[in-house]
Design a protein around this motif. Structure first.
Motif, short mmCIF file in Angstrom:
data_model
loop_
_atom_site.label_atom_id
_atom_site.label_comp_id
_atom_site.label_asym_id
_atom_site.label_seq_id
_atom_site.Cartn_x
_atom_site.Cartn_y
_atom_site.Cartn_z
N LYS A 53 0.83 -1.19 0.00
CA LYS A 53 0.00 0.00 0.00
C LYS A 53 0.88 1.25 0.00
CE LYS A 53 -0.51 0.69 4.94
NZ LYS A 53 -1.42 0.93 6.03
N ILE A 54 0.26 2.35 -0.34
CA ILE A 54 0.93 3.64 -0.32
C ILE A 54 0.56 4.35 0.98
CG2 ILE A 54 1.02 5.95 -1.37
CD1 ILE A 54 0.76 4.61 -4.07
N SER A 55 1.59 4.79 1.71
CA SER A 55 1.36 5.57 2.92
C SER A 55 1.40 7.05 2.55
CB SER A 55 2.45 5.29 3.95
OG SER A 55 2.38 3.95 4.37
N VAL A 56 0.51 7.81 3.13
CA VAL A 56 0.42 9.24 2.85
C VAL A 56 0.81 10.03 4.09
CG1 VAL A 56 -1.07 11.13 2.08
CG2 VAL A 56 -1.44 8.81 1.21
N SER A 57 1.89 10.76 4.02
CA SER A 57 2.33 11.64 5.11
C SER A 57 1.90 13.05 4.77
CB SER A 57 3.85 11.54 5.29
OG SER A 57 4.25 10.23 5.58
N TYR A 58 0.63 13.33 4.99
CA TYR A 58 0.05 14.61 4.55
C TYR A 58 0.75 15.81 5.19
CZ TYR A 58 -2.47 15.16 8.97
OH TYR A 58 -2.79 15.33 10.28
N GLU A 59 1.36 15.61 6.35
CA GLU A 59 2.05 16.73 6.99
C GLU A 59 3.28 17.19 6.21
OE1 GLU A 59 3.58 12.87 8.58
OE2 GLU A 59 1.60 13.69 8.31
N ASN A 60 3.76 16.37 5.26
CA ASN A 60 4.89 16.76 4.42
C ASN A 60 4.46 17.56 3.19
OD1 ASN A 60 6.36 15.18 6.14
ND2 ASN A 60 6.81 13.58 4.66
N CYS A 61 3.18 17.58 2.89
CA CYS A 61 2.67 18.12 1.63
C CYS A 61 3.02 19.60 1.44
CB CYS A 61 1.14 17.96 1.59
SG CYS A 61 0.38 18.56 0.07
N CYS A 113 1.05 15.61 -7.29
CA CYS A 113 0.58 14.22 -7.12
C CYS A 113 -0.72 13.99 -7.88
CB CYS A 113 0.43 13.90 -5.64
SG CYS A 113 -0.66 15.03 -4.74
N ARG A 114 -1.63 14.93 -7.79
CA ARG A 114 -2.91 14.77 -8.50
C ARG A 114 -2.72 14.85 -10.01
NH1 ARG A 114 -7.29 18.59 -6.55
NH2 ARG A 114 -5.63 20.09 -6.84
N ALA A 115 -1.75 15.66 -10.43
CA ALA A 115 -1.52 15.81 -11.87
C ALA A 115 -0.95 14.54 -12.49
CB ALA A 115 -0.58 16.98 -12.12
N VAL A 116 -0.15 13.79 -11.74
CA VAL A 116 0.49 12.61 -12.33
C VAL A 116 -0.24 11.31 -12.03
CG1 VAL A 116 2.77 13.68 -12.30
CG2 VAL A 116 2.07 12.23 -10.38
N CYS A 117 -1.21 11.31 -11.14
CA CYS A 117 -1.91 10.07 -10.81
C CYS A 117 -2.73 9.61 -12.02
CB CYS A 117 -2.83 10.27 -9.61
SG CYS A 117 -3.73 8.76 -9.15
N PRO A 118 -2.37 8.46 -12.62
CA PRO A 118 -3.07 8.03 -13.83
C PRO A 118 -4.51 7.59 -13.59
CG PRO A 118 -1.52 6.35 -13.12
CD PRO A 118 -1.31 7.54 -12.22
N ARG A 119 -4.86 7.31 -12.34
CA ARG A 119 -6.23 6.85 -12.03
C ARG A 119 -7.05 7.91 -11.30
NH1 ARG A 119 -6.30 1.15 -12.66
NH2 ARG A 119 -4.61 0.73 -14.10
N SER A 120 -6.44 9.05 -11.02
CA SER A 120 -7.15 10.16 -10.35
C SER A 120 -7.82 9.73 -9.05
CB SER A 120 -8.18 10.79 -11.29
OG SER A 120 -7.57 11.26 -12.46
N VAL A 121 -7.06 9.03 -8.22
CA VAL A 121 -7.64 8.56 -6.95
C VAL A 121 -7.16 9.36 -5.74
CG1 VAL A 121 -8.08 6.22 -7.74
CG2 VAL A 121 -5.89 6.76 -6.66
N ILE A 122 -6.37 10.42 -5.98
CA ILE A 122 -5.90 11.24 -4.86
C ILE A 122 -6.93 12.34 -4.60
CG2 ILE A 122 -4.10 12.79 -4.02
CD1 ILE A 122 -2.11 11.11 -5.64
N ALA A 123 -7.52 12.29 -3.42
CA ALA A 123 -8.50 13.30 -3.01
C ALA A 123 -7.77 14.37 -2.21
CB ALA A 123 -9.59 12.65 -2.17
N TRP A 124 -7.96 15.61 -2.61
CA TRP A 124 -7.24 16.72 -2.00
C TRP A 124 -8.21 17.87 -1.75
CZ3 TRP A 124 -6.03 21.86 -2.57
CH2 TRP A 124 -4.86 22.31 -1.97
N ARG A 125 -8.08 18.50 -0.59
CA ARG A 125 -8.84 19.71 -0.30
C ARG A 125 -7.89 20.69 0.38
NH1 ARG A 125 -9.33 19.99 4.92
NH2 ARG A 125 -9.38 18.14 6.21
N ASN A 126 -8.25 21.93 0.43
CA ASN A 126 -7.40 22.91 1.10
C ASN A 126 -7.35 22.60 2.59
OD1 ASN A 126 -6.74 24.57 -1.11
ND2 ASN A 126 -8.74 25.54 -1.00
N PRO A 127 -6.17 22.77 3.21
CA PRO A 127 -6.11 22.62 4.67
C PRO A 127 -6.98 23.69 5.32
CG PRO A 127 -3.90 22.60 3.72
CD PRO A 127 -4.85 23.02 2.63
N MET A 128 -7.32 23.47 6.58
CA MET A 128 -8.10 24.46 7.34
C MET A 128 -7.37 25.81 7.31
SD MET A 128 -10.79 22.99 9.02
CE MET A 128 -10.96 23.89 10.55
N GLY A 129 -8.11 26.89 7.45
CA GLY A 129 -7.52 28.22 7.44
C GLY A 129 -6.39 28.36 8.46
#
Length: 98
Positions: free
Chosen positions: A59-67, A73-89
């Motif tokens: 599996k792929i581990s996601v360390s969102y704190e490094n983002c 990541c979303r641009a290169v994902c061939p299956r478009s399975v990365i869900a992304w939203r803006n962090p809280m204000g």
């Protein structure tokens, strides 16, 4: 040439400040799809190593704190399975060098 322009990309990235949100702002919507992805480009495109592939866990581990919130990541994902939203204000990356 100003001293800032002589800094390496690593030095500039290190100067950034990240305020980590308690809630992840990105995730893989369907991790089973990643098993079928041979290249796993999200693991190589991210300069902050947000995504890592585990052969043992399969599996792929996601360390969102490094983002860095670049969206690569979303641009290169061939299956478009990365869900992304803006962090809280007030949370997320704060760039010092633009």
């Amino acid at each position: 040439m100003s001293p800032e322009s002589k800094k390496t990309i690593e030095e500039k990235l290190y100067a950034n400040e990240t305020r980590v949100d308690k809630t992840p702002h990105l995730e893989i919507a369907d991790p089973s799809v990643c098993l079928e992805c041979a290249a796993k480009p999200c693991t190589t495109v991210c300069p902050a190593r947000t995504y890592t592939w585990s052969e043992e866990g399969q599996k792929i581990s996601v360390s969102y704190e490094n983002c860095l919130e670049c969206g690569g990541c979303r641009a290169v994902c061939p299956r478009s399975v990365i869900a992304w939203r803006n962090p809280m204000g007030g949370m997320g990356i704060c760039y010092r060098y633009g």
